[in-house]
Design a protein around this motif. Structure first.
Motif, PDB file in Angstrom:
ATOM      1  N   MET A 176       0.859  -1.178   0.000  1.00  0.00           N
ATOM      2  CA  MET A 176       0.000   0.000   0.000  1.00  0.00           C
ATOM      3  C   MET A 176       0.897   1.230   0.000  1.00  0.00           C
ATOM      4  N   ASN A 177       0.552   2.182  -0.817  1.00  0.00           N
ATOM      5  CA  ASN A 177       1.303   3.423  -0.931  1.00  0.00           C
ATOM      6  C   ASN A 177       0.876   4.362   0.196  1.00  0.00           C
ATOM      7  N   MET A 178       1.732   4.555   1.204  1.00  0.00           N
ATOM      8  CA  MET A 178       1.346   5.321   2.382  1.00  0.00           C
ATOM      9  C   MET A 178       1.911   6.743   2.384  1.00  0.00           C
ATOM     10  N   ASP A 179       2.493   7.200   1.265  1.00  0.00           N
ATOM     11  CA  ASP A 179       3.014   8.561   1.260  1.00  0.00           C
ATOM     12  C   ASP A 179       1.870   9.550   1.096  1.00  0.00           C
ATOM     13  N   LYS A 180       2.200  10.802   0.811  1.00  0.00           N
ATOM     14  CA  LYS A 180       1.185  11.853   0.766  1.00  0.00           C
ATOM     15  C   LYS A 180       0.371  11.879  -0.531  1.00  0.00           C
ATOM     16  N   SER A 181       0.578  10.935  -1.416  1.00  0.00           N
ATOM     17  CA  SER A 181      -0.186  10.917  -2.655  1.00  0.00           C
ATOM     18  C   SER A 181      -1.620  10.447  -2.390  1.00  0.00           C
ATOM     19  N   LEU A 182      -2.439  10.528  -3.405  1.00  0.00           N
ATOM     20  CA  LEU A 182      -3.829  10.079  -3.285  1.00  0.00           C
ATOM     21  C   LEU A 182      -3.896   8.567  -3.402  1.00  0.00           C
ATOM     22  N   ASP A 233      -5.882   0.696  -2.307  1.00  0.00           N
ATOM     23  CA  ASP A 233      -5.167   1.200  -1.134  1.00  0.00           C
ATOM     24  C   ASP A 233      -6.127   1.545  -0.004  1.00  0.00           C
ATOM     25  N   THR A 234      -7.200   2.243  -0.356  1.00  0.00           N
ATOM     26  CA  THR A 234      -8.163   2.695   0.640  1.00  0.00           C
ATOM     27  C   THR A 234      -8.905   1.519   1.274  1.00  0.00           C
ATOM     28  N   ALA A 235      -9.307   0.557   0.455  1.00  0.00           N
ATOM     29  CA  ALA A 235     -10.005  -0.623   0.966  1.00  0.00           C
ATOM     30  C   ALA A 235      -9.110  -1.405   1.930  1.00  0.00           C
ATOM     31  N   LYS A 236      -7.849  -1.548   1.593  1.00  0.00           N
ATOM     32  CA  LYS A 236      -6.920  -2.253   2.490  1.00  0.00           C
ATOM     33  C   LYS A 236      -6.764  -1.498   3.803  1.00  0.00           C
ATOM     34  N   PHE A 266     -14.431  11.556  -1.422  1.00  0.00           N
ATOM     35  CA  PHE A 266     -13.556  11.111  -2.502  1.00  0.00           C
ATOM     36  C   PHE A 266     -13.336  12.262  -3.467  1.00  0.00           C
ATOM     37  N   LEU A 267     -12.373  12.096  -4.340  1.00  0.00           N
ATOM     38  CA  LEU A 267     -12.062  13.091  -5.357  1.00  0.00           C
ATOM     39  C   LEU A 267     -12.249  12.463  -6.726  1.00  0.00           C
ATOM     40  N   ARG A 291     -12.274  10.597 -14.996  1.00  0.00           N
ATOM     41  CA  ARG A 291     -13.042   9.381 -14.720  1.00  0.00           C
ATOM     42  C   ARG A 291     -12.534   8.635 -13.494  1.00  0.00           C
ATOM     43  N   LEU A 292     -11.410   9.075 -12.962  1.00  0.00           N
ATOM     44  CA  LEU A 292     -10.780   8.370 -11.853  1.00  0.00           C
ATOM     45  C   LEU A 292     -11.325   8.825 -10.508  1.00  0.00           C
ATOM     46  N   VAL A 293     -11.453   7.886  -9.599  1.00  0.00           N
ATOM     47  CA  VAL A 293     -11.835   8.182  -8.219  1.00  0.00           C
ATOM     48  C   VAL A 293     -10.597   7.969  -7.359  1.00  0.00           C
ATOM     49  N   ARG A 294     -10.297   8.952  -6.537  1.00  0.00           N
ATOM     50  CA  ARG A 294      -9.157   8.865  -5.624  1.00  0.00           C
ATOM     51  C   ARG A 294      -9.587   9.323  -4.238  1.00  0.00           C
ATOM     52  N   PHE A 295      -8.787   8.964  -3.248  1.00  0.00           N
ATOM     53  CA  PHE A 295      -9.095   9.269  -1.858  1.00  0.00           C
ATOM     54  C   PHE A 295      -7.903   9.956  -1.222  1.00  0.00           C
ATOM     55  N   SER A 296      -8.176  10.973  -0.424  1.00  0.00           N
ATOM     56  CA  SER A 296      -7.131  11.670   0.316  1.00  0.00           C
ATOM     57  C   SER A 296      -6.883  10.919   1.618  1.00  0.00           C
ATOM     58  N   PRO A 297      -5.661  10.452   1.845  1.00  0.00           N
ATOM     59  CA  PRO A 297      -5.382   9.740   3.098  1.00  0.00           C
ATOM     60  C   PRO A 297      -5.709  10.579   4.329  1.00  0.00           C
ATOM     61  N   GLU A 298      -5.438  11.872   4.263  1.00  0.00           N
ATOM     62  CA  GLU A 298      -5.713  12.745   5.402  1.00  0.00           C
ATOM     63  C   GLU A 298      -7.215  12.797   5.698  1.00  0.00           C
ATOM     64  N   GLN A 299      -8.036  12.929   4.654  1.00  0.00           N
ATOM     65  CA  GLN A 299      -9.492  12.976   4.849  1.00  0.00           C
ATOM     66  C   GLN A 299     -10.016  11.642   5.363  1.00  0.00           C
ATOM     67  N   ILE A 300      -9.502  10.540   4.835  1.00  0.00           N
ATOM     68  CA  ILE A 300      -9.943   9.212   5.266  1.00  0.00           C
ATOM     69  C   ILE A 300      -9.632   9.021   6.752  1.00  0.00           C
ATOM     70  N   LYS A 301      -8.413   9.367   7.157  1.00  0.00           N
ATOM     71  CA  LYS A 301      -8.014   9.205   8.564  1.00  0.00           C
ATOM     72  C   LYS A 301      -8.843  10.105   9.478  1.00  0.00           C
ATOM     73  N   GLU A 302      -9.082  11.330   9.026  1.00  0.00           N
ATOM     74  CA  GLU A 302      -9.896  12.270   9.817  1.00  0.00           C
ATOM     75  C   GLU A 302     -11.326  11.753   9.975  1.00  0.00           C
ATOM     76  N   ASP A 303     -11.934  11.324   8.876  1.00  0.00           N
ATOM     77  CA  ASP A 303     -13.307  10.815   8.922  1.00  0.00           C
ATOM     78  C   ASP A 303     -13.401   9.540   9.753  1.00  0.00           C
ATOM     79  N   LEU A 304     -12.383   8.721   9.706  1.00  0.00           N
ATOM     80  CA  LEU A 304     -12.369   7.486  10.485  1.00  0.00           C
ATOM     81  C   LEU A 304     -12.345   7.797  11.982  1.00  0.00           C
ATOM     82  N   GLN A 305     -11.590   8.811  12.367  1.00  0.00           N
ATOM     83  CA  GLN A 305     -11.510   9.190  13.776  1.00  0.00           C
ATOM     84  C   GLN A 305     -12.851   9.690  14.311  1.00  0.00           C
TER      85      GLN A 305
END
Length: 71
Positions: free
Chosen positions: A1-7, A12-15, A35-36, A40-54
């Protein structure tokens, strides 16, 4: 899983969330997760995912109040 600051992609998000890609796609369809769209591509911001999860905002969906419907 790509854990850097990229989308993140679906995979990655499901894992990270420990859900299936199908569940994640359903959440996108019902707008139960942020999501962003990049063309046609759907991407997720790791920062937003972590914030929403909290704060417990991932996977929630507002259901209509059926008690107000006329019979």
């Amino acid at each position: 899983m790509n854990m850097d600051k990229s989308l993140w992609r679906y995979e990655d998000t499901a894992k990270f969330l420990n859900v299936s890609e199908g569940t994640l796609r359903y959440w996108v369809h019902t707008r139960s997760i942020r999501f962003l769209k990049l063309g046609r591509l759907v991407r997720f911001s790791p920062e937003q995912i972590k914030e929403d999860l909290q704060i417990g905002k991932i996977g929630e969906m507002e259901l209509p109040d059926l008690s107000k419907e006329s019979k």
